[in-house]
Scaffold this motif. Structure first.
Motif, mmCIF file in Angstrom:
data_model
loop_
_atom_site.group_PDB
_atom_site.id
_atom_site.type_symbol
_atom_site.label_atom_id
_atom_site.label_comp_id
_atom_site.label_asym_id
_atom_site.label_seq_id
_atom_site.Cartn_x
_atom_site.Cartn_y
_atom_site.Cartn_z
ATOM 1 N N UNK A 1 56.766 -71.117 23.693
ATOM 2 C CA UNK A 1 55.450 -71.605 24.130
ATOM 3 C C UNK A 1 54.373 -71.014 23.224
ATOM 4 N N UNK A 2 53.387 -71.842 22.909
ATOM 5 C CA UNK A 2 52.249 -71.405 22.096
ATOM 6 C C UNK A 2 51.005 -72.099 22.621
ATOM 7 N N UNK B 1 65.426 -76.018 18.484
ATOM 8 C CA UNK B 1 65.995 -74.718 18.852
ATOM 9 C C UNK B 1 65.213 -73.530 18.306
ATOM 10 N N UNK B 2 64.374 -73.738 17.308
ATOM 11 C CA UNK B 2 63.662 -72.632 16.683
ATOM 12 C C UNK B 2 62.500 -72.182 17.558
ATOM 13 N N UNK B 3 62.392 -70.888 17.851
ATOM 14 C CA UNK B 3 61.205 -70.413 18.573
ATOM 15 C C UNK B 3 59.983 -70.439 17.650
ATOM 16 N N UNK B 4 58.820 -70.507 18.244
ATOM 17 C CA UNK B 4 57.596 -70.464 17.448
ATOM 18 C C UNK B 4 57.508 -69.119 16.734
ATOM 19 N N UNK B 5 57.119 -69.171 15.460
ATOM 20 C CA UNK B 5 57.009 -67.968 14.644
ATOM 21 C C UNK B 5 55.542 -67.695 14.316
ATOM 22 N N UNK B 6 55.305 -66.590 13.615
ATOM 23 C CA UNK B 6 53.945 -66.271 13.192
ATOM 24 C C UNK B 6 53.405 -67.349 12.259
ATOM 25 N N UNK B 7 54.291 -67.890 11.404
ATOM 26 C CA UNK B 7 53.862 -68.970 10.516
ATOM 27 C C UNK B 7 53.461 -70.203 11.328
#
Length: 821
Positions: free
Chosen positions: A405-406, A428-434
Motif C-alpha cells: 500500500x502507498x 507480486x512486487x511490494x512498493x519500493x522507495x523508487x
C-alpha cells in the motif's frame, strides 16, 4: 571385412600431423584390417589398409606380409613374433612397418587368431597409425580439460533432453550433484526455474540445428532456494559427420548481477516512460474530476492494481485549502477510482461521489497532515485496520489480496488538497522507495493540475455569477410583441464570454431589443459587458434613437480601456405604429421571417465595433407586418471552426423559415441545428414576433379643427377611462392631458393627436408639429405661467418627450390600480 573410421572433432581447431581431416572439420582415424594364413600369406586387404600403407589390395593379396611390410634386417624378428601369435590367443602392441614409398609407419596393432575353412588357422589383424591415435587422445584430453576445469557450466543432453554429462561447475551452480543430474530432465532437476521455456529452446535447436546464444533463464535452484538467480546459456546440436543427431550441448554462466542491473535499468526506463506518458496525459483539461481520472489511467495497471483519488470536502466546495487541524476529523470525497481487474476491492473503498470521515489519529489523517507519503510495503489485517476509514473494510481488503500500500498526499502551492492511494494485489512486487519517488512525481503533477482546475472553476463561477447578474433577470411582457430568448455560456470550462442581450421597456409601449458581444473572454469581458449593458439600457430609456445609443456606447467603450471592443445591434419597436428602427455596430445582420415563412437577412448598415471611436452610425426604419418575426443573435450561434459565417447564417435562416412554430419551438430548433457539439463562445439570441394590438388597449383623438382642444381632450380621456374601468385615474388623467395639450398650443406649432395607451401603465401622449422640448424651469409665486410642466412632473409617475420624423411627442405615465393591467 571392411575398414572402419574413428571420428572426433579437433577442439583447438588445428590438425596434428598424420591425422587427416574431412571438409566438415572432423578428424579421421583409418582402421586397417587384413586376413593372413598361418604362413603369413595375405588373404584380405582393406581400403583403409591401402590408405594407411600405400599398397593396393591387388598388390597385397597373395603376398607374404613379412616380405611386403618389412625389410631384411627385422624380418627374422617379425617371423618369430608371427609364430608366437599363431601359437597363442592374440597380441596387441606397437609395431613398425614399411610404407610402400619406403618410410616407416608406427602402427597400433591388434591380432585375433580365428578358425578358417576346414579347420585351418587364420589371423585377423587390425591397425591404426599411432600418430592419429595420439592426436585423438590429445583432442579428448583437451575436451576433458575444458569440460572438467571450465569455470562456466557445461552440459550434454540426449535427444530426450536428459542430462548425459555435465561438469562440476554446473553442478555447483545448481546445488545438485553430478549424479543427481544424470538421466534426468531439467524440469525434474530444477523445478524452480523456467524449465519449460528452456526445454522448448533446446527442442528447437535439435530440430533446426541452429545454435541459440544468450538464452535467458531465471528462478531459484536447490543450491540457493531463497534468492532469484539468472543465467545466460548457449545451445548447439551434437551430430556426427553423417548428420546423425546425438543431442544438445550447452554452456551456462550466472548473470544474476547483470540481470538485476538490467532489471533496475528496465524499471527506471519504465518509470521514465510512465512519467512521460503521464505528463502528456494528466492535466489536459480544466475539469477537476477528469484530471483525477487521468492520474488513475496513467498508473493502472502499469504501476498499481488499484488506485483512488480523494479530495478534501472544502476543496471540492471551492474553498481555499487550509492546514489540517491536529484534533479535527477530516472528510474526503472520492473523485476517481480505478482497478486493473475485477478484484472486489471496490466494495472496500468509496465509490466516486461518496465521502468518508477519518479520525485525527488515523494513519491516513496523519499522513495528510504531514504532507509526506505513507508506505506500507507489506500489508496484513492489522496494518490495514490503521489505514481504512472503518473496520468493516478490513476483511474485503484482505480478501481482495492487498499486500502492498502507498498513499501520497495531493499537495499544491504548499497546501494539501487530498490524497491518492495505490494498491498492489496481483503484482507480486511490494512498493519500493523508487516507486514512492515515482508516485510523488505523478501526484505532484496531478495536484498542480487539480489546483489549476479548482482555480479556473472558481474564476469561471465568479465570472458566470457576474455575467448572470448582469443579464436580464425578467423579460417584461410587451404589448403587440411576443418575445423568446436563449442564452448559453461557452461549453469551454475557462471561457466566460461577454455576450449579452436586453429587452428594455420604453415609453408609449415601445421596446428596445439589444444584443451585444464583447470581444475576448474572462472576468474582464464579463465586467465590460455589464458596463455596456447598463449604459445601453440607460440611453435607451432616454428615448434616444438607436444610432445615438450606439454613438454614446462607442464613447463609453473607448473610455473603458485600450483594447476593449464590442459589437452591438439595437432595435426599437413601436407596437402602435408597427415600425422598427435598427442600427448596428459591427454586428451580424438580423434574420427576418415574413408571415408566409420566407426568411432573409435584414441589410443593416454594418458600422464599426464599439470602442473604435470617431465613426458615425446609421439606422434604418421599416414597418413590420403582423405575424412577422425578427431574430437578433451573437456570432457564437453561427460561427464554427471550418465553417464560414455566411454558411452559419444561411443555416439559421433555413431553420427559421416556414410557418407553424411557436417562438420557443423555433429557439429550440435553431440550437439543435447550429449547436450540435458545444460551443467555444457564448450564445445570445432574441426572437420577436409581431402580434395584433388589442383594440381596447389604445384610444386616439385627433387634435384638429376649432374649439377648445384642452376641454375636448379632457372629455375624451374621461370617457375612455370609464370604458376601460379606470375611472379612478380620470381626475389625474384629465389634468395631465389638459396641461400637455395646453403646452403644445403655447409652445409648439400645433397639437396633432392625443393617444391613450394601456399596458403595464397608463400612457398619455400628445403629438405636435415640433418646437422645443418641454423643460422644468424655476418660477416665482407671482409668475402667471411656467407651472404646467411642474404640475405634470408632480402628478405623473414619470414623463418625457421624444423627437419623431414630423415633430415630437410629449408623454406622461400613471400607475394602474392593482389588478387593472
Amino acid at each position: 571385412m571392411h575398414g572402419h573410421e574413428w571420428d572426433a572433432t579437433d577442439a583447438a581447431g588445428t590438425v596434428p600431423g598424420g591425422a587427416p581431416v574431412r571438409p566438415d572439420g572432423h578428424r579421421i582415424v583409418p582402421l586397417a584390417t587384413a586376413l593372413l594364413q598361418d604362413d603369413g600369406l595375405i588373404l584380405h586387404w582393406s581400403e583403409d589398409a591401402e590408405a594407411l600403407l600405400g599398397y593396393s589390395a591387388e598388390e597385397a593379396v597373395g603376398s607374404y606380409a613379412a616380405q611386403l611390410l618389412t625389410d631384411g634386417t627385422d624380418r627374422p624378428e617379425v617371423l618369430a613374433l608371427f609364430a608366437d601369435i599363431m601359437a597363442g590367443t592374440g597380441w596387441s602392441g606397437v609395431f613398425p612397418v614399411r610404407h610402400r614409398d619406403g618410410h616407416r609407419v608406427e602402427l597400433e596393432c591388434r591380432t585375433y587368431p580365428i578358425a578358417g575353412p576346414a579347420g585351418t588357422l587364420l589371423l585377423l589383424a587390425t591397425a591404426s597409425d599411432t600418430r592419429a591415435l595420439h592426436a585423438i587422445e590429445a583432442d579428448l584430453a583437451v575436451l576433458d580439460g575444458v569440460f572438467g576445469r571450465s569455470p562456466i557450466g557445461m552440459a550434454v543432453y540426449d535427444t530426450e533432453l536428459r542430462f548425459v554429462r555435465l561438469n562440476e561447475a554446473l553442478a555447483r551452480m545448481n546445488g545438485v550433484t553430478v549424479a543427481g543430474h544424470l538421466g534426468r530432465r531439467l524440469s525434474v532437476v530444477l523445478p524452480g526455474i523456467n524449465s519449460v521455456e528452456i526445454e522448448q529452446i533446446m527442442r528447437q535447436v535439435l530440430k533446426t540445428g541452429k545454435p541459440v546464444v544468450d538464452a535467458r533463464s531465471h528462478g531459484r535452484v536447490p543450491g540457493d532456494p531463497t534468492h532469484d538467480r539468472a543465467w545466460s546459456a548457449s545451445y548447439f546440436r551434437l551430430e556426427d559427420s553423417t548428420g546423425q543427431v546425438f543431442g544438445v550441448c550447452s554452456s551456462i554462466i550466472d548473470v544474476t548481477e547483470r540481470f538485476q542491473a538490467e532489471a533496475r535499468a528496465a524499471r527506471a526506463q519504465e518509470r521514465l516512460a510512465t512519467i512521460a506518458e503521464a505528463t502528456a496525459r494528466i492535466g489536459t483539461t480544466l475539469d477537476l474530476q477528469r484530471t483525477a481520472e487521468e492520474l488513475i489511467e496513467a498508473v493502472v495497471p502499469r504501476f498499481a492494481d488499484f488506485a483512488t483519488v480523494d479530495l478534501l470536502e472544502p476543496v471540492l466546495r471551492g474553498a481555499e485549502p487550509t492546514a489540517i487541524p491536529a484534533d479535527r476529523t477530516i472528510t474526503l470525497r472520492a473523485v476517481a477510482v480505478g482497478e486493473s481487474y475485477e478484484s472486489g476491492l471496490a466494495h472496500a473503498v468509496d465509490t466516486v461521489g461518496e465521502a468518508s470521515e477519518y479520525a485525527p489519529d488515523r494513519s491516513y489523517t496523519q499522513c495528510l497532515r504531514s504532507g509526506r507519503p505513507l508506505l506500507r510495503s507489506h500489508v496484513d489485517a492489522e496494518v490495514l485496520r490503521g489505514l481504512v476509514a472503518s473496520e468493516d473494510r478490513v476483511a474485503p481488503g484482505i480478501a481482495a489480496g492487498i499486500h502492498s500500500y502507498l498513499m501520497v498526499p495531493l499537495t499544491a502551492r504548499g497546501m494539501v488538497l487530498g490524497g491518492s492511494e495505490f494498491i498492489r494485489m496481483r503484482n507480486p512486487e511490494p512498493f519500493s522507495d523508487a516507486d514512492v519517488a515515482l508516485a510523488e512525481e505523478l501526484v505532484a503533477r496531478t495536484a498542480l493540475a487539480i489546483d489549476n482546475a479548482r482555480l479556473y472553476r472558481r474564476e469561471r463561477e465568479t465570472a458566470l455569477t457576474l455575467q448572470r447578474s448582469l443579464l436580464p433577470q425578467e423579460i417584461h411582457r410587451t404589448l403587440g410583441l411576443e418575445i423568446a430568448y436563449r442564452y448559453l455560456p461557452s461549453s469551454v470550462v475557462s471561457e466566460v464570454g461577454g455576450d449579452w442581450f436586453d429587452v428594455v421597456p420604453l415609453s408609449c409601449g415601445r421596446v428596445a431589443l439589444v444584443v451585444g458581444d464583447v470581444m475576448g473572454h474572462g472576468i474582464r469581458a464579463a465586467a465590460t459587458m455589464g458596463q455596456l449593458r447598463t449604459v445601453a439600457r440607460t440611453l435607451a430609456t432616454l428615448d434616444m434613437p438607436p444610432e445615438q445609443v450606439l454613438t454614446r456606447l462607442d464613447e463609453t467603450a473607448s473610455g473603458i480601456g485600450e483594447g476593449q471592443f464590442a459589437t452591438c445591434i439595437c432595435a426599437v419597436y413601436d407596437p402602435l405604429e408597427r415600425t422598427v428602427q435598427i442600427a448596428a455596430a459591427g454586428h451580424l445582420p438580423p434574420v427576418w421571417v415574413a408571415p408566409d415563412g420566407t426568411a432573409s437577412r435584414i441589410e443593416v448598415p454594418p458600422g464599426v465595433p464599439l470602442g473604435v471611436g470617431g465613426v458615425a452610425f446609421e439606422s434604418i426604419e421599416f414597418t413590420l407586418p403582423e405575424g412577422g418575426m425578427v431574430t437578433l443573435y451573437t456570432d457564437g450561434l453561427v460561427e464554427r471552426r471550418g465553417r464560414d459565417l455566411d454558411e452559419g447564417i444561411d443555416v439559421l435562416a433555413r431553420t427559421l423559415s416556414g410557418p407553424g412554430r411557436t417562438l420557443e419551438e423555433s429557439c429550440d430548433a435553431v440550437l439543435r441545428a447550429l449547436v450540435t457539439d458545444g460551443t467555444d463562445d457564448d450564445i445570445a439570441m432574441i426572437m420577436a414576433r409581431v402580434l395584433p394590438l388589442p383594440a381596447d388597449r389604445v384610444a386616439t383623438l385627433p387634435l384638429t379643427g376649432g374649439g377648445r382642444l384642452p376641454g375636448k381632450a379632457r372629455r375624451f380621456t374621461r370617457a375612455t377611462l370609464d370604458a376601460w374601468g379606470l375611472s379612478a385615474l380620470a381626475d389625474y388623467a384629465e389634468l395631465l392631458v389638459s396641461e400637455l395639450v395646453t403646452n403644445a398650443l403655447l409652445h409648439a406649432e400645433a397639437p396633432r393627436r392625443l393617444r391613450l395607451f394601456r399596458d403595464r401603465v397608463l400612457t398619455l401622449e400628445v403629438a405636435d408639429a415640433g418646437g422645443p422640448t418641454p423643460q422644468l424651469r424655476p418660477f416665482a409665486e407671482q409668475d402667471e405661467g411656467g407651472r404646467g410642466m411642474f404640475l405634470v412632473s408632480e402628478l405623473a409617475q414619470r414623463w418625457g418627450s421624444r423627437l419623431t420624423r414630423d415633430g415630437k411627442v410629449v408623454w406622461a405615465e400613471l400607475e394602474l390600480p392593482f389588478g387593472a393591467g
